[in-house]
Design a protein around this motif. Structure first.
Motif, PDB file in Angstrom:
ATOM      1  N   ASN B 140     -16.493   4.792   7.309  1.00 33.50           N
ATOM      2  CA  ASN B 140     -15.306   4.861   6.445  1.00 33.50           C
ATOM      3  C   ASN B 140     -14.467   3.580   6.490  1.00 33.50           C
ATOM      4  O   ASN B 140     -13.245   3.646   6.658  1.00 33.50           O
ATOM      5  N   GLU B 142     -13.319   1.497   4.356  1.00 32.07           N
ATOM      6  CA  GLU B 142     -12.203   1.373   3.412  1.00 32.07           C
ATOM      7  C   GLU B 142     -11.030   2.261   3.843  1.00 32.07           C
ATOM      8  O   GLU B 142      -9.869   1.844   3.801  1.00 32.07           O
ATOM      9  N   SER B 143     -11.347   3.481   4.255  1.00 29.60           N
ATOM     10  CA  SER B 143     -10.283   4.397   4.678  1.00 29.60           C
ATOM     11  C   SER B 143      -9.613   3.931   5.969  1.00 29.60           C
ATOM     12  O   SER B 143      -8.401   4.090   6.139  1.00 29.60           O
ATOM     13  N   GLU B 144     -10.408   3.357   6.870  1.00 28.14           N
ATOM     14  CA  GLU B 144      -9.821   2.808   8.104  1.00 28.14           C
ATOM     15  C   GLU B 144      -8.810   1.716   7.774  1.00 28.14           C
ATOM     16  O   GLU B 144      -7.749   1.632   8.379  1.00 28.14           O
ATOM     17  N   ILE B 146      -7.107   1.386   5.007  1.00 27.84           N
ATOM     18  CA  ILE B 146      -5.895   1.986   4.428  1.00 27.84           C
ATOM     19  C   ILE B 146      -5.009   2.545   5.539  1.00 27.84           C
ATOM     20  O   ILE B 146      -3.795   2.314   5.558  1.00 27.84           O
ATOM     21  N   LEU B 147      -5.615   3.265   6.480  1.00 27.98           N
ATOM     22  CA  LEU B 147      -4.813   3.805   7.586  1.00 27.98           C
ATOM     23  C   LEU B 147      -4.124   2.682   8.361  1.00 27.98           C
ATOM     24  O   LEU B 147      -2.944   2.774   8.697  1.00 27.98           O
ATOM     25  N   THR B 150      -1.233   1.259   6.317  1.00 28.37           N
ATOM     26  CA  THR B 150      -0.106   2.199   6.280  1.00 28.37           C
ATOM     27  C   THR B 150       0.631   2.194   7.614  1.00 28.37           C
ATOM     28  O   THR B 150       1.864   2.163   7.653  1.00 28.37           O
ATOM     29  N   THR B 151      -0.129   2.225   8.701  1.00 36.69           N
ATOM     30  CA  THR B 151       0.496   2.264  10.028  1.00 36.69           C
ATOM     31  C   THR B 151       1.284   0.992  10.289  1.00 36.69           C
ATOM     32  O   THR B 151       2.413   1.037  10.801  1.00 36.69           O
ATOM     33  N   MET B 153       2.610  -1.008   8.037  1.00 32.49           N
ATOM     34  CA  MET B 153       3.830  -0.995   7.213  1.00 32.49           C
ATOM     35  C   MET B 153       4.871  -0.043   7.805  1.00 32.49           C
ATOM     36  O   MET B 153       6.060  -0.360   7.828  1.00 32.49           O
ATOM     37  N   GLY B 154       4.421   1.102   8.294  1.00 32.60           N
ATOM     38  CA  GLY B 154       5.342   2.035   8.943  1.00 32.60           C
ATOM     39  C   GLY B 154       6.015   1.392  10.147  1.00 32.60           C
ATOM     40  O   GLY B 154       7.224   1.540  10.358  1.00 32.60           O
ATOM     41  N   MET B 177      -0.551   2.893  20.691  1.00 27.88           N
ATOM     42  CA  MET B 177      -1.188   4.177  20.379  1.00 27.88           C
ATOM     43  C   MET B 177      -2.270   4.001  19.321  1.00 27.88           C
ATOM     44  O   MET B 177      -3.317   4.632  19.379  1.00 27.88           O
ATOM     45  N   PHE B 178      -1.999   3.131  18.348  1.00 27.04           N
ATOM     46  CA  PHE B 178      -2.991   2.917  17.293  1.00 27.04           C
ATOM     47  C   PHE B 178      -4.234   2.238  17.872  1.00 27.04           C
ATOM     48  O   PHE B 178      -5.364   2.565  17.500  1.00 27.04           O
ATOM     49  N   LYS B 180      -5.584   2.630  20.656  1.00 26.17           N
ATOM     50  CA  LYS B 180      -6.448   3.592  21.356  1.00 26.17           C
ATOM     51  C   LYS B 180      -7.579   4.071  20.443  1.00 26.17           C
ATOM     52  O   LYS B 180      -8.633   4.471  20.916  1.00 26.17           O
ATOM     53  N   ARG B 181      -7.295   4.072  19.143  1.00 28.34           N
ATOM     54  CA  ARG B 181      -8.306   4.480  18.172  1.00 28.34           C
ATOM     55  C   ARG B 181      -9.599   3.680  18.337  1.00 28.34           C
ATOM     56  O   ARG B 181     -10.672   4.155  18.004  1.00 28.34           O
TER      57      ARG B 181
END
Lengths: 188, 188
Positions: B140, B142-144, B146-147, B150-151, B153-154, B177-178, B180-181
């Protein structure tokens, strides 16, 4: 509608049209057809008016979150429900979200001006959020909550700044990818 | 400084002081001590001026990202480096970030007005970002991405809307925390 409510309604419309920094007390009293005295009788100052407008919008959102009643759901389901609740709000009130973020960006320490430490609904909502992670013995509960809040805010921002189609897609993808984090959760 | 550069400098100062929606062409020409004709000779309209101000700020940021040269690093290290680069930018240019987010929130479809499809630096930066996930056979990809966007930017928003201390803490926690992914990443 009371004169106080009407002032607020006119102010919201003006903020959304011109950006909240451009709106003066004069513009609001002209639009609401009241005296400046009455505006400042009901609201100590412009900050007080903006705070009340934001709390009028935030409190029902927090109440909806409390009402989700997440106690007995698996962690992944809790997070999913909050993402979905937020998406419903975004779809219905995109311009309110934009106004909220704009104020937060432009009004220094706006959050502290909301006096949240004395707000019972806020405290209940916060306890609710904390309990999602804490009651399930998640490692680093506090840090997980911060990551979740940041990701959710990023998704909301992303929704607000893109076209409807792209915003929907980014929000959905962020939700789904974030939820994978909790796929292996077996604590509930 | 050329007159064109001076117009831009005055506009940035006014945008940061009053919020970009409150600033008129008249305010800019008064501040820059030039005629309105000259303003609109250099910039087709206010949108053109704002776009140029944003691109002046975005392009060097993208160039720094390209220069990170992430090709041969493990995935986790790539993400960490981008978080760190962004944090350096935030620390140095918080008010520029705030202006950027405010414009994105208030100017409908602002991103499309930047004509990024013709911008070589943007395209190179985007290819660079895509390759982080794609060259490592991440599921995934492309989805990774995007996540991650988003993270990030947050985290940037969170930094901008909180006090320095809280903003630093939320940014750092989100980053850790991110990351760790990608702790179990062994593809590189």
């Amino acid at each position: 509608m009371s004169k106080k409510e009407n002032i607020k309604k006119c102010a919201i419309a003006l903020f959304q049209q011109y950006g909240y920094k451009s709106v003066t007390a004069d513009m609001i009293v002209n639009e609401a057809k009241v005296s400046k005295g009455l505006l400042f009788f009901h609201y100590k100052n412009m900050e007080g008016l903006i705070s009340e407008i934001m709390l009028d919008w935030l409190i029902p959102k927090w109440e909806l979150m409390i009402a989700l009643d997440l106690k007995n759901l698996p962690l992944k389901k809790c997070i999913e429900k909050i993402f979905e609740l937020s998406k419903t709000g975004l779809d219905k009130q995109k311009s309110q979200y934009k106004l909220y973020f704009s104020i937060m960006l432009n009004e220094p320490n706006f959050i502290s001006k909301l006096n949240l430490e004395n707000n019972e609904v806020y405290k209940k909502m916060l306890a609710c959020l904390h309990s999602i992670y804490e009651s399930r013995n998640v490692e680093n509960a506090e840090s997980e909550l911060i990551l979740f809040n940041t990701t959710l805010m990023g998704a909301e921002m992303s929704y607000c700044i893109h076209t409807q189609e792209v915003g929907d897609y980014f929000y959905k993808t962020t939700k789904e990818m974030f939820l994978k984090r909790y796929e292996l959760d077996t604590t509930n």
